[in-house]
Each structure stands twice: as C-alpha cells, then as structure tokens.
Design a protein around this motif. Structure first.
Motif, PDB file in Angstrom:
ATOM      1  N   MET A 226       0.800  -1.219   0.000  1.00  0.00           N
ATOM      2  CA  MET A 226       0.000   0.000   0.000  1.00  0.00           C
ATOM      3  C   MET A 226       0.841   1.281   0.000  1.00  0.00           C
ATOM      4  N   PRO A 227       1.929   1.375   0.782  1.00  0.00           N
ATOM      5  CA  PRO A 227       2.750   2.597   0.696  1.00  0.00           C
ATOM      6  C   PRO A 227       3.328   2.828  -0.697  1.00  0.00           C
ATOM      7  N   ALA A 228       3.805   1.753  -1.348  1.00  0.00           N
ATOM      8  CA  ALA A 228       4.331   1.894  -2.703  1.00  0.00           C
ATOM      9  C   ALA A 228       3.229   2.307  -3.675  1.00  0.00           C
ATOM     10  N   LEU A 229       2.056   1.702  -3.511  1.00  0.00           N
ATOM     11  CA  LEU A 229       0.915   2.051  -4.355  1.00  0.00           C
ATOM     12  C   LEU A 229       0.495   3.502  -4.131  1.00  0.00           C
ATOM     13  N   ALA A 230       0.514   3.935  -2.881  1.00  0.00           N
ATOM     14  CA  ALA A 230       0.141   5.320  -2.559  1.00  0.00           C
ATOM     15  C   ALA A 230       1.102   6.315  -3.192  1.00  0.00           C
ATOM     16  N   LEU A 231       2.383   5.982  -3.178  1.00  0.00           N
ATOM     17  CA  LEU A 231       3.370   6.874  -3.774  1.00  0.00           C
ATOM     18  C   LEU A 231       3.124   7.024  -5.275  1.00  0.00           C
ATOM     19  N   GLY A 232       2.912   5.893  -5.959  1.00  0.00           N
ATOM     20  CA  GLY A 232       2.670   5.949  -7.392  1.00  0.00           C
ATOM     21  C   GLY A 232       1.376   6.657  -7.742  1.00  0.00           C
ATOM     22  N   LEU A 233       0.295   6.315  -7.039  1.00  0.00           N
ATOM     23  CA  LEU A 233      -0.992   6.957  -7.313  1.00  0.00           C
ATOM     24  C   LEU A 233      -0.959   8.441  -6.963  1.00  0.00           C
ATOM     25  N   GLY A 234      -0.329   8.763  -5.819  1.00  0.00           N
ATOM     26  CA  GLY A 234      -0.256  10.161  -5.410  1.00  0.00           C
ATOM     27  C   GLY A 234       0.450  11.015  -6.439  1.00  0.00           C
ATOM     28  N   LEU A 235       1.582  10.533  -6.948  1.00  0.00           N
ATOM     29  CA  LEU A 235       2.309  11.266  -7.979  1.00  0.00           C
ATOM     30  C   LEU A 235       1.463  11.378  -9.253  1.00  0.00           C
ATOM     31  N   GLY A 236       0.800  10.272  -9.608  1.00  0.00           N
ATOM     32  CA  GLY A 236      -0.030  10.277 -10.803  1.00  0.00           C
ATOM     33  C   GLY A 236      -1.221  11.215 -10.707  1.00  0.00           C
ATOM     34  N   LEU A 237      -1.736  11.398  -9.506  1.00  0.00           N
ATOM     35  CA  LEU A 237      -2.893  12.266  -9.290  1.00  0.00           C
ATOM     36  C   LEU A 237      -2.501  13.706  -8.967  1.00  0.00           C
ATOM     37  N   GLY A 238      -1.206  13.991  -9.012  1.00  0.00           N
ATOM     38  CA  GLY A 238      -0.763  15.373  -8.862  1.00  0.00           C
ATOM     39  C   GLY A 238      -0.484  15.825  -7.451  1.00  0.00           C
ATOM     40  N   LEU A 239      -0.399  14.901  -6.489  1.00  0.00           N
ATOM     41  CA  LEU A 239      -0.071  15.298  -5.126  1.00  0.00           C
ATOM     42  C   LEU A 239       1.435  15.535  -5.013  1.00  0.00           C
ATOM     43  N   ARG A 240       1.804  16.554  -4.262  1.00  0.00           N
ATOM     44  CA  ARG A 240       3.203  16.866  -4.056  1.00  0.00           C
ATOM     45  C   ARG A 240       3.407  17.359  -2.628  1.00  0.00           C
ATOM     46  N   GLY A 241       4.656  17.365  -2.184  1.00  0.00           N
ATOM     47  CA  GLY A 241       4.989  17.935  -0.886  1.00  0.00           C
ATOM     48  C   GLY A 241       4.263  17.276   0.266  1.00  0.00           C
ATOM     49  N   LEU A 242       3.712  18.085   1.163  1.00  0.00           N
ATOM     50  CA  LEU A 242       3.045  17.590   2.361  1.00  0.00           C
ATOM     51  C   LEU A 242       1.847  16.715   2.024  1.00  0.00           C
ATOM     52  N   ASN A 243       1.127  17.051   0.952  1.00  0.00           N
ATOM     53  CA  ASN A 243      -0.034  16.244   0.562  1.00  0.00           C
ATOM     54  C   ASN A 243       0.380  14.821   0.214  1.00  0.00           C
ATOM     55  N   LEU A 244       1.454  14.688  -0.548  1.00  0.00           N
ATOM     56  CA  LEU A 244       1.945  13.365  -0.918  1.00  0.00           C
ATOM     57  C   LEU A 244       2.473  12.623   0.306  1.00  0.00           C
ATOM     58  N   GLN A 245       3.181  13.329   1.176  1.00  0.00           N
ATOM     59  CA  GLN A 245       3.676  12.715   2.405  1.00  0.00           C
ATOM     60  C   GLN A 245       2.521  12.195   3.255  1.00  0.00           C
ATOM     61  N   GLY A 246       1.464  12.985   3.378  1.00  0.00           N
ATOM     62  CA  GLY A 246       0.318  12.587   4.190  1.00  0.00           C
ATOM     63  C   GLY A 246      -0.367  11.345   3.660  1.00  0.00           C
ATOM     64  N   LEU A 247      -0.519  11.254   2.329  1.00  0.00           N
ATOM     65  CA  LEU A 247      -1.170  10.094   1.735  1.00  0.00           C
ATOM     66  C   LEU A 247      -0.325   8.838   1.921  1.00  0.00           C
ATOM     67  N   VAL A 248       0.978   8.946   1.674  1.00  0.00           N
ATOM     68  CA  VAL A 248       1.857   7.779   1.807  1.00  0.00           C
ATOM     69  C   VAL A 248       1.911   7.317   3.263  1.00  0.00           C
ATOM     70  N   LEU A 249       1.990   8.266   4.195  1.00  0.00           N
ATOM     71  CA  LEU A 249       2.029   7.895   5.610  1.00  0.00           C
ATOM     72  C   LEU A 249       0.731   7.212   6.022  1.00  0.00           C
ATOM     73  N   ALA A 250      -0.404   7.729   5.564  1.00  0.00           N
ATOM     74  CA  ALA A 250      -1.696   7.107   5.892  1.00  0.00           C
ATOM     75  C   ALA A 250      -1.781   5.687   5.356  1.00  0.00           C
ATOM     76  N   SER A 251      -1.169   5.453   4.190  1.00  0.00           N
ATOM     77  CA  SER A 251      -1.231   4.128   3.578  1.00  0.00           C
ATOM     78  C   SER A 251      -0.411   3.100   4.342  1.00  0.00           C
ATOM     79  N   ALA A 252       0.515   3.564   5.186  1.00  0.00           N
ATOM     80  CA  ALA A 252       1.379   2.654   5.940  1.00  0.00           C
ATOM     81  C   ALA A 252       0.753   2.188   7.250  1.00  0.00           C
ATOM     82  N   MET A 253      -0.464   2.620   7.525  1.00  0.00           N
ATOM     83  CA  MET A 253      -1.116   2.233   8.767  1.00  0.00           C
ATOM     84  C   MET A 253      -1.659   0.807   8.679  1.00  0.00           C
ATOM     85  N   PRO A 254      -1.795   0.118   9.800  1.00  0.00           N
ATOM     86  CA  PRO A 254      -2.290  -1.269   9.795  1.00  0.00           C
ATOM     87  C   PRO A 254      -3.787  -1.349   9.517  1.00  0.00           C
ATOM     88  N   THR A 255      -4.296  -2.564   9.442  1.00  0.00           N
ATOM     89  CA  THR A 255      -5.733  -2.774   9.246  1.00  0.00           C
ATOM     90  C   THR A 255      -6.509  -2.241  10.442  1.00  0.00           C
TER      91      THR A 255
END
Length: 302
Positions: A226-255
C-alpha cells in the motif's frame, strides 16, 4: 529509521502498551471506550482541527479523492492476490487491505512525524476512512443493506455532523465563543491518548493470531504494497509535498479494528480479519518507521 522509531513510533507504543497492560490486569469494556471516543472525543478533534486547519477546501478534496482511489485500488489488488481463496476469505482479505487504521494509529503518528500540518491532513484522511469503512465494509462483507445501510450508519455518527458544523462556520465566517472553542479543544486533545489506550486494550485482549496464507497476504499488501501504491498513485494524481507525504504515511497504517467489528457483525470471516488487524499492527511498527524515515525524500519529489 532508528530516529523515526525512537521519536515517532515509540511514543505510540508506550501509550498503547499502557492500554495492553491495563487489559491484562483489569476487565475493561472495549464497547464503552469505543463509544466515548467515537461519540465525543473524535468529533471534538474533528471540529477543533477543521476550525483551525490550514488545509484549504481544494486541497482537502484533492487529498480525499486520492485516498478513495488508493483504498479501492488496494481492494482490487487484494481481490487478485486472494482470487483462489473462498469468497468469504477473499472478501476479508480485501477489507483488511482497503480499511486502514487512520484513527487511533494514524493520527498520533502523523502528528509526531509531520507536526500540526500533518495532523490536519491526517484528520481529513481519517474522516474519509470513516465514510469508507461504513460504506465499502458492508459491501465487501455482503451485508443485506449494502452501501445504503452503510451510508445510514455514517449519517448517524456525531463526527459527520461536527464536520458539517465546522464547514458551515468556516464558510459563513461565523464567530465561535472563546469558552466553546476551549471546551472543544480540550475534548479534542484527549482524543489521541484515549484512542491509543483503546488500541492497546484491544491488542491486550486479542486472542491467538492465525498465520495462514490469507492473513499473510492481507498483512503483506497492507503494510508493504500500500505505501508503494500510494506513492505511485499520489504522484499520478498530482499530489506533491506535504499532501503526498500525508497520503503515503496514511497508507502505511495497519488494518483498522473496525474492519474486524464489521466482519463480526455481518458474520463474515472475522477470524482472518482479526488476525490481520493484530499482525499488521505489530508489523507496521517497523514499516511505518521506515516510511517516516523516507518522508523527507518523498516531500522533495516532483
């Protein structure tokens, strides 16, 4: 990574550990603690954060859209990975991957890793995860009510109405009395330690973890893919900086624990989800620390 473990993950472990010790020593009601958090502390945190947040409406919507795309993509990936499993188990794996613990794990991690701006973004993602949990969850588990029943459950949550109230106050530039704001802020400040204690209590009361193929698949996808997927999708959807960091960090959370509660309510494969919750929580102590360690690099992308 060691610094991330020490400064970001360790505080979370300490507070949750206190909850686990309390659960071993005393008979505590998860239902009571959950009701306190869900119906008072979390709504107050949402209201307080939205009233004082620096996240604009456009940024919030962009982040929310990226989060929903990520969750649905994770569910699709889990479907492919567990295609040969029985239907109930496959749905359990999908829910375990798609529904992350962006509340009692994600919020404090975001605060320690990214500061107040990171917490503001984490609150937006958490609110999205609440909606996702109670709509996608029933759909995945095959409840009779489906998405409609899930949406009705979401509308009964106080946090939804607190979000609406905060947005209305901001939109109309309404003044909030100082005493009211201070009371809301106090309740909101109590939310993070309470949800961490609740997480520890849930883990302390957990039974044996099943280490079968379905559980390992769900956990591997949740904390690694999920973190790797979040990084790729975030970049593809135009997220950068803090927004991209927030999405990737959220994706690393457990179930999320709610994934298990819904599985039990809808008589799905609750055992697989329960094991995924426990194992992914322990595994994410390391994987989340690794993600935190690379956040500065992620913030520089693009």
């Amino acid at each position: 990574m060691f610094s991330a473990l020490l400064n970001v993950v360790l505080p979370v472990v300490l507070v949750a550990g206190v909850g686990a010790l309390l659960a071993r020593r005393f008979t505590l009601s998860q239902d009571t603690l959950g009701k306190v958090s869900l119906n008072s502390l979390t709504p107050a945190l949402a209201l307080s954060s939205l009233l004082g947040t620096s996240v604009s409406a456009g940024t919030g919507l962009h982040l929310a859209a990226a989060y929903f795309v990520l969750a649905l993509s994770g569910a699709g990936l889990a479907f492919l990975a567990a295609f040969r499993a029985p239907s109930a188990t496959r749905r359990a794996v999908m829910a375990s991957v798609a529904i992350g613990n962006n509340g009692n794990f994600g919020l404090p991690i975001a605060l320690f890793a990214l500061g107040q701006p990171g917490l503001d973004q984490a609150v937006v993602i958490f609110l999205c995860s609440v909606v996702l949990t109670f709509t996608l969850g029933p759909l995945l588990y095959g409840s009779a009510g489906g998405a409609r029943a899930g949406l009705q459950a979401v509308l009964r949550l106080p946090v939804v109405w607190c979000i609406a109230a905060a947005l209305l106050v901001r939109l109309l530039h309404l003044p909030v009395p100082l005493g009211v704001r201070r009371g809301v802020d106090l309740l909101g400040q109590a939310a993070l330690p309470m949800v961490l204690l609740s997480l520890g209590i849930q883990l302390g009361q957990a039974g044996r973890i099943a280490l079968n193929r379905s559980v390992l698949t769900a956990v591997g996808l949740r904390v690694l893919a999920m973190p790797a997927l979040a990084l790729g999708l975030g970049l593809g959807l135009g997220l950068r900086g803090l927004n991209l960091q927030g999405l990737v960090l959220a994706s690393a959370m457990p179930t999320a624990v709610n994934a298990f509660l819904l599985a039990r309510e809808y008589q799905a494969d609750a055992e697989t989800v329960a094991s995924a919750v426990a194992l992914s929580t322990f595994a994410s102590l390391l994987t989340a620390a690794l993600v935190v360690a690379v956040l500065p690099l992620i913030g520089q992308l693009g």
